[in-house]
Design a protein around this motif. Structure first.
Motif, mmCIF file in Angstrom:
data_model
loop_
_atom_site.group_PDB
_atom_site.id
_atom_site.type_symbol
_atom_site.label_atom_id
_atom_site.label_comp_id
_atom_site.label_asym_id
_atom_site.label_seq_id
_atom_site.Cartn_x
_atom_site.Cartn_y
_atom_site.Cartn_z
ATOM 1 N N LEU A 39 8.524 16.854 -21.651
ATOM 2 C CA LEU A 39 9.949 16.950 -21.124
ATOM 3 C C LEU A 39 10.199 17.214 -19.636
ATOM 4 N N ALA A 40 10.555 16.330 -18.910
ATOM 5 C CA ALA A 40 10.581 16.332 -17.892
ATOM 6 C C ALA A 40 12.793 16.139 -17.243
ATOM 7 N N GLY B 92 16.016 17.158 -16.563
ATOM 8 C CA GLY B 92 17.142 16.253 -16.340
ATOM 9 C C GLY B 92 17.130 14.600 -17.597
ATOM 10 N N LYS B 93 15.986 14.641 -18.399
ATOM 11 C CA LYS B 93 15.665 13.619 -19.363
ATOM 12 C C LYS B 93 15.219 13.665 -20.635
ATOM 13 N N GLN B 94 15.163 13.096 -21.788
ATOM 14 C CA GLN B 94 14.558 13.370 -22.622
ATOM 15 C C GLN B 94 13.685 13.724 -23.064
ATOM 16 N N ARG B 95 13.690 14.079 -24.446
ATOM 17 C CA ARG B 95 11.974 14.919 -24.846
ATOM 18 C C ARG B 95 11.144 13.092 -24.984
ATOM 19 N N GLU B 96 10.432 12.610 -24.465
ATOM 20 C CA GLU B 96 8.610 11.689 -25.008
ATOM 21 C C GLU B 96 7.663 11.783 -25.341
ATOM 22 N N SER C 109 3.686 4.100 -20.877
ATOM 23 C CA SER C 109 3.611 4.689 -19.567
ATOM 24 C C SER C 109 2.605 5.862 -19.220
ATOM 25 N N GLU D 8 5.750 10.840 -11.620
ATOM 26 C CA GLU D 8 6.642 10.784 -12.784
ATOM 27 C C GLU D 8 5.598 11.698 -14.331
ATOM 28 N N ALA E 129 6.566 17.523 -15.979
ATOM 29 C CA ALA E 129 6.740 17.576 -16.839
ATOM 30 C C ALA E 129 6.819 19.201 -17.635
#
Length: 115
Positions: A39-40, A42-46, A62, A88, A91
């Motif tokens: 989880l970064a 401002g982003k959704q969990r990836e 990625s 990038e 996270a």
């Protein structure tokens, strides 16, 4: 009681490496598919990667070719070796397992890639 405890995060320069660990308890670890998510800000969990009980693996595009998931059933531990880290990749990284119909998560470990 299922418990997942991650460790190994930290600050690393771009191009560097880190190895994360996740120790599991309360489950028959050798029979479980284990996952890493991140989880970064401002982003959704990836979803990052998965390893099955027979050690088959799958990776998000990625991280493919840079990250490697592995497991040590004797130590109830799943690892995430992260190489050629990029900014990038910054996270909080979480270990995940499904058990008796619900998902369990660790507390997460922060990975920061910055010069």
């Amino acid at each position: 009681q299922v418990r997942l405890v991650e460790s190994g995060g930290g600050l690393v320069q771009p191009g560097g490496s880190l190895r994360l660990s996740c120790v599991a308890s309360g489950i028959i670890f050798s029979s479980k598919t284990m996952n890493w998510y991140r989880l970064a800000p401002g982003k959704q969990r990836e979803w990052v990667t998965t390893i099955t009980s027979d050690s088959s693996t799958n990776y998000a595009d990625s991280v493919k070719g840079r990250f490697t998931i592995s497991r040590d059933n004797a130590k109830n531990t799943v690892y995430l070796q992260m190489n050629r880290l990029k900014p990038e990749d910054t996270a909080v990284y979480y270990c995940n397992v499904a058990h008796v119909g619900r998902a369990y998560w660790g507390q997460g470990t922060q990975v920061t890639v910055s010069s």
